[in-house]
Enzyme design. Structure first.
Site: not given
Lengths: 78, 218
Positions: B81, B190, B192
């Site tokens: 991002c 994302h 994560e």
């Protein structure tokens, strides 16, 4: 103290959704006859003399504008 | 894991590294020392408030000077991002991220197709694997000149592509790309945030962090 004005605009081929949104709002506000809006950035720098315009261009190209998507004009005001 | 002023996802990404079996090391934007890490993650967020352009100021942080230098020698670097935006501003990756074409911040679970499984960050996936991870951005519309796009496609450097709908108007549904060597990868979604079923839509994101452990060993 000399002032330097840098105007940064998206390249013509890059979509400008913010400009399009402004354009879309104009008829609702009663402003007719505007066919295109492009939004950009305007920077005013106060610099010491002597003014090194070539160096300022490097500054604008390095930080103020991203040459991948933007182009800039630079003017030195007295 | 680099923290810039305005980074948001550094803790989540550290946790993802830990869950994948790695040891996260906190790095600070103002410190050029990378503390001997084997790989670097630039996390999501709004570094320096997104002032000027997303990632434009972070690019000049002391830590980035070392990251840029070592990336050139093969250090694995992942930009997520805002991290992807920083990698583009740093010219470690081509193109740029611009305002979403529809102007809305888009926040949803997103299906992605892994198109390159030979990078340092995607070698744990199988070709054409589809994963679901969150996407959340306001300026995630990837743009690049047509010849740059053709080169990226021709060299297999489109690493992940949006499947089931493009959330931001990115050209050719591109969600993530890599450099020529495949050690530097940037993507807007994302991974994560998709490492535990309790908090994410899947655990599909773990593969990014597992991949780099393999890359670091080999």
């Amino acid at each position: 103290m000399p002032r330097v004005v840098v105007d940064v605009m998206l390249k013509p081929e890059i979509l400008d959704p913010q400009g399009s949104a402004i354009l879309g709002a104009l008829p609702r506000l009663g402003f007719d006859g505007v066919n295109s809006v492009r939004q950009g950035k305007h920077f005013e720098l106060e610099v010491s003399e002597p003014v090194d315009e070539a160096r300022l261009r490097v500054l604008a190209d390095t930080l103020l504008a991203n040459s991948v998507i933007e182009e800039f004009t630079l003017r030195v005001l007295p | 894991m680099v923290t810039f002023p305005g980074s948001l996802d550094d803790r989540d990404a550290q946790r993802a590294v830990r869950l994948a079996g790695g040891e996260p090391v906190a790095l600070w934007h103002g410190d050029a020392d990378l503390r001997g890490v084997d790989a670097v993650v630039l996390p999501g967020g709004f570094s320096y408030g997104d002032y000027l352009r997303c990632g434009a100021i972070a690019r000049f942080a002391p830590v980035m000077q070392t990251v840029i230098e070592l990336a050139g020698h093969g250090l694995p670097v992942l930009g997520i991002c805002n991290g992807f935006q920083i990698l583009c501003e740093s010219h470690l990756l081509p193109g740029a991220l611009t305002r979403n074409a529809h102007l809305h911040f888009r926040n949803r679970d997103q299906r992605l197709r892994i198109e390159n499984t030979s990078t340092a960050w995607t070698n744990a996936y199988q070709p054409a694997d589809e994963i679901v991870v969150p996407v959340k951005n306001g300026e995630g519309c990837f743009v690049a000149a047509p010849d740059v796009l053709d080169r990226l496609e021709g060299e297999g450097r489109v690493v992940v592509r949006y499947a089931d709908g493009n959330p931001n108007g990115s050209v050719r549904d591109i969600a993530g790309i890599c450099n020529e060597r495949g050690n530097v990868v940037g993507l807007m979604p994302h991974p994560e945030h998709a490492v535990e079923t309790l908090t994410g839509p899947s655990t599909d994101g773990l593969g990014f962090f597992a991949s780099v452990l393999t890359a670091a060993v080999s």
